[in-house]
Write a protein that holds these residues in place. Structure first.
Motif, PDB file in Angstrom:
ATOM      1  N   LEU A  53      28.653  41.848  17.335  1.00  0.00           N
ATOM      2  CA  LEU A  53      27.427  42.612  17.113  1.00  0.00           C
ATOM      3  C   LEU A  53      27.699  44.113  17.160  1.00  0.00           C
ATOM      4  O   LEU A  53      27.238  44.867  16.288  1.00  0.00           O
ATOM      5  N   PHE A  54      28.451  44.570  18.134  1.00  0.00           N
ATOM      6  CA  PHE A  54      28.711  46.003  18.249  1.00  0.00           C
ATOM      7  C   PHE A  54      29.645  46.501  17.150  1.00  0.00           C
ATOM      8  O   PHE A  54      29.588  47.691  16.800  1.00  0.00           O
ATOM      9  N   GLY A  61      26.964  53.087  12.149  1.00  0.00           N
ATOM     10  CA  GLY A  61      27.042  54.455  12.638  1.00  0.00           C
ATOM     11  C   GLY A  61      26.770  54.650  14.111  1.00  0.00           C
ATOM     12  O   GLY A  61      26.714  55.789  14.587  1.00  0.00           O
ATOM     13  N   VAL A  62      26.611  53.558  14.871  1.00  0.00           N
ATOM     14  CA  VAL A  62      26.300  53.679  16.294  1.00  0.00           C
ATOM     15  C   VAL A  62      27.354  52.925  17.109  1.00  0.00           C
ATOM     16  O   VAL A  62      27.481  51.715  16.986  1.00  0.00           O
ATOM     17  N   LEU A 186      18.765  54.020  11.579  1.00  0.00           N
ATOM     18  CA  LEU A 186      19.305  54.593  12.799  1.00  0.00           C
ATOM     19  C   LEU A 186      19.521  56.099  12.645  1.00  0.00           C
ATOM     20  O   LEU A 186      19.327  56.864  13.589  1.00  0.00           O
ATOM     21  N   ARG A 187      19.876  56.524  11.445  1.00  0.00           N
ATOM     22  CA  ARG A 187      19.960  57.962  11.184  1.00  0.00           C
ATOM     23  C   ARG A 187      18.574  58.592  11.239  1.00  0.00           C
ATOM     24  O   ARG A 187      18.396  59.685  11.778  1.00  0.00           O
ATOM     25  N   VAL A 196      24.157  62.192  17.924  1.00  0.00           N
ATOM     26  CA  VAL A 196      24.104  62.373  19.366  1.00  0.00           C
ATOM     27  C   VAL A 196      25.118  63.429  19.801  1.00  0.00           C
ATOM     28  O   VAL A 196      24.826  64.289  20.637  1.00  0.00           O
ATOM     29  N   GLN A 197      26.310  63.389  19.219  1.00  0.00           N
ATOM     30  CA  GLN A 197      27.332  64.381  19.545  1.00  0.00           C
ATOM     31  C   GLN A 197      26.885  65.784  19.120  1.00  0.00           C
ATOM     32  O   GLN A 197      27.047  66.753  19.867  1.00  0.00           O
ATOM     33  N   GLU A 198      26.311  65.873  17.925  1.00  0.00           N
ATOM     34  CA  GLU A 198      25.852  67.165  17.427  1.00  0.00           C
ATOM     35  C   GLU A 198      24.734  67.710  18.308  1.00  0.00           C
ATOM     36  O   GLU A 198      24.682  68.912  18.609  1.00  0.00           O
TER      37      GLU A 198
END
Length: 214
Positions: A53-54, A61-62, A186-187, A196-198
């Protein structure tokens, strides 16, 4: 009573609800029921199916750390139902167990009010969508009304290796299409790894660092 204290189904001692570690959920992922690995470790999708799943979410993208923090992971039932009497796999939660646990999912939908719900596996998909062949559901986006209002639903097949659906006919194409749709939503929710990093960098925290999950 809180979900963590629920014992409505009178499972064996030590079998307790699995809780989400999400701290700032913007979407919900709904599985079927915890397995033995999850029951032992107290963490959703911790076994082999979870790894698959991951990997799918990573393609959308996650990464797993971000997913566990920004996606609320729930299930149709929250406790390990025990092994199947046949000795193969886990027992399917009874209709009574599903009904008892349904109140928790309704409450979470009302509180979180997600714009995106990702049901994983047939039992979870049936909680939100009609009982039709998966071919008519996977790879498409569905708009429905829930206790939390209007949501977009993008279903995924069960990631267990025991499920043969994803290997049949054009089903791999349907799965790929679902993952692309997930990536878009998700975007939109601002929870891809890059976003999240940005966001962390813009907030003046410097480059985003690895985060641990409680």
């Amino acid at each position: 009573m809180s979900l963590s204290a629920c014992r409505a189904c009178n499972h064996a001692p030590g079998i307790v609800p699995i809780l989400s570690a999400s701290r700032a959920p913007r979407a919900m992922l709904v599985g079927q029921a915890p397995g033995k690995v999850e029951a032992v470790g107290g963490r959703a999708f911790a076994g082999r199916a979870g790894k698959t799943l991951f990997r799918w979410l990573e393609r959308a993208g996650v990464d797993e750390i971000t997913a566990r923090e920004r996606i609320y992971i729930a299930a149709v039932t929250r406790c390990f139902p025990g092994p199947n009497r046949s000795g193969r796999g886990d027992r399917v939660p009874s209709p009574q167990e599903q009904a008892r646990c349904g109140q928790w999912l309704d409450a979470e939908l009302a509180i979180i009010r997600p714009k995106l719900v990702i049901p994983v596996g047939k039992l979870a998909i049936l909680r939100f969508l009609p009982n039709v062949p998966l071919d008519e559901l996977i790879g498409r986006e569905h708009s429905i009304q829930t206790a939390g209002g209007s949501v977009n639903v993008i279903p995924l097949p069960h990631p267990s290796g025991a499920s043969s659906w994803i290997y049949q006919g054009d089903h791999p194409k349907l799965l790929n299409r679902a993952i692309r749709l997930l990536g878009q939503r998700l975007r939109d929710a601002g929870i891809t790894k890059e976003q999240v990093q940005e966001s962390a960098t813009t907030a003046g925290n410097g480059p985003a660092k690895s985060r641990s999950v409680a």
